[in-house]
Scaffold this active site. Structure first.
Site, PDB file in Angstrom:
ATOM      1  N   GLY A   1      43.259  32.894  47.703  1.00  0.00           N
ATOM      2  CA  GLY A   1      42.364  33.936  47.049  1.00  0.00           C
ATOM      3  C   GLY A   1      42.434  35.205  48.091  1.00  0.00           C
ATOM      4  O   GLY A   1      43.643  35.813  48.207  1.00  0.00           O
ATOM      5  N   ASP A   2      41.202  35.494  48.668  1.00  0.00           N
ATOM      6  CA  ASP A   2      41.363  36.834  49.556  1.00  0.00           C
ATOM      7  C   ASP A   2      40.852  36.537  50.812  1.00  0.00           C
ATOM      8  O   ASP A   2      40.448  37.130  51.814  1.00  0.00           O
ATOM      9  CB  ASP A   2      40.281  37.721  48.859  1.00  0.00           C
ATOM     10  CG  ASP A   2      38.783  37.131  48.938  1.00  0.00           C
ATOM     11  OD1 ASP A   2      38.699  35.907  48.951  1.00  0.00           O
ATOM     12  OD2 ASP A   2      37.898  37.759  49.212  1.00  0.00           O
ATOM     13  N   GLU A   3      41.441  35.259  51.219  1.00  0.00           N
ATOM     14  CA  GLU A   3      41.288  34.899  52.384  1.00  0.00           C
ATOM     15  C   GLU A   3      42.381  34.832  53.466  1.00  0.00           C
ATOM     16  O   GLU A   3      43.739  34.615  53.016  1.00  0.00           O
ATOM     17  CB  GLU A   3      40.725  33.394  52.360  1.00  0.00           C
ATOM     18  CG  GLU A   3      39.374  33.037  52.281  1.00  0.00           C
ATOM     19  CD  GLU A   3      38.971  31.504  52.183  1.00  0.00           C
ATOM     20  OE1 GLU A   3      38.594  31.325  53.335  1.00  0.00           O
ATOM     21  OE2 GLU A   3      39.143  30.964  51.292  1.00  0.00           O
TER      22      GLU A   3
END
Length: 327
Positions: free
Chosen positions: A245-247
């Site tokens: 994801g956005d990690e």
């Protein structure tokens, strides 16, 4: 060259023994085989300066070395001056006290062939020299091919490993890369030395709104831009990964200075904030960071270190986002 009484005339010897050397007691040449004459074309002028004794501890004078080997019934070793080539063989006394030698190249065969441009015609039909050379060259060819194959295999393995540990969207490492790098970082050296590092866990604030309002293509473009920001901000020895994801997670070997970590965090936050799409002026994209400096109590395994960084990340979010928490 004159012929002298022997078992056969010199012309027959030259045909039968292409590597023979027939010498009078004083070293005068009587006959030389056609192959030896091709290798040493000036033997008529004498042996000195063309051949020398090659056995350690024995005289270098060629005729002295020859007499000693023949009369002592030992193998004879003669070095070809000006080259690495050593001739080896044996000899006998023949009519009138002259010496008949039959020489060969041994392991220096390939040097002799290159030096004198020898071919199969330069060896006696019963001589296995060319067959042995062919086997040697064939073996070298096989070994070279195996070496090339192994090199290609290693390159393919390295490419496959890199691909397996790379996030296709951002070009950063993926979770598998993080796991292997973090596991290696937690291992102490052979001397028991602890190698400290900082682990930074970050994600994007308001990323969901970018996807929902502008579409997934805009979200992917933003993630690629974040990946470039992280590559630009870290050192060559550091590792940047996208774990989903956005990690993102950064592993920074030797980075234990809290002021330095705060400065790095401020640069990353500022650079990512500048990536906010112009279509969302009232909804800035930012990032929150959680940082663990290792070694730290209660964290000996990768999952434990990641859990502490995750706790620090959520502390940043609870404190208002767009900030870093170091524990």
């Amino acid at each position: 060259m004159a012929e002298t009484s022997c078992l056969m005339p010199a012309s027959a010897l030259a045909q039968l023994l292409p590597m023979h050397l027939w010498l009078r007691e004083d070293g005068t040449l009587i006959s030389a085989g056609r192959t030896l004459a091709k290798l040493l074309p000036d033997l008529d002028d004498g042996l000195v300066g063309r051949l020398s004794g090659a056995r350690p501890g024995e005289p270098s004078d060629p005729m002295t070395a020859i007499r000693g080997a023949v009369d002592g019934r030992r193998r004879l070793f003669l070095r070809v001056e000006g080259s690495q080539l050593v001739l080896r063989g044996h000899g006998v006394r023949v009519a009138g006290g002259s010496v008949l030698l039959n020489l060969g190249f041994g392991i220096g065969l390939h040097h002799a062939i290159r030096q004198a441009a020898l071919t199969d015609d330069d060896f006696a039909p019963s001589d296995l020299a060319m067959e042995l050379l062919f086997l040697q060259e064939a073996n070298r060819g096989v070994l070279n091919e195996l070496s090339r194959f192994n090199e290609q295999l290693e390159q393919s393995r390295a490419r496959a490993l890199l691909q397996a540990q790379t996030d296709p969207l951002t070009g950063l490492g993926n979770r598998r890369k993080l796991e292997s790098t973090l596991s290696a970082a937690l291992k102490t050296s052979e001397t028991g030395e602890i190698r400290p590092f900082a682990l930074v866990h970050l994600d994007l604030d308001n990323f969901k709104q970018v996807n929902d309002l502008l579409g997934h293509q805009a979200g992917d473009d933003l993630l690629r831009a974040v990946g470039k920001v992280l590559r630009d901000q870290i050192r060559h020895a550091d590792t940047a990964t996208r774990i989903g994801g956005d990690e993102f997670v950064l592993l920074l070997p030797g980075m234990t200075s809290r002021p330095a970590l705060k400065q790095l965090s401020a640069r990353i936050i500022g650079a990512i904030n500048a990536l906010t799409p112009p279509e969302l002026p009232g909804l800035p994209v930012s990032t929150s960071l959680g940082i663990v400096v290792w070694p730290t109590d209660g964290a000996e395994h990768p999952d434990e270190v990641l859990a502490l960084a995750d706790e620090a990340l959520y502390a940043s979010k609870r404190s208002g986002r767009s900030r870093a928490t170091i524990r």
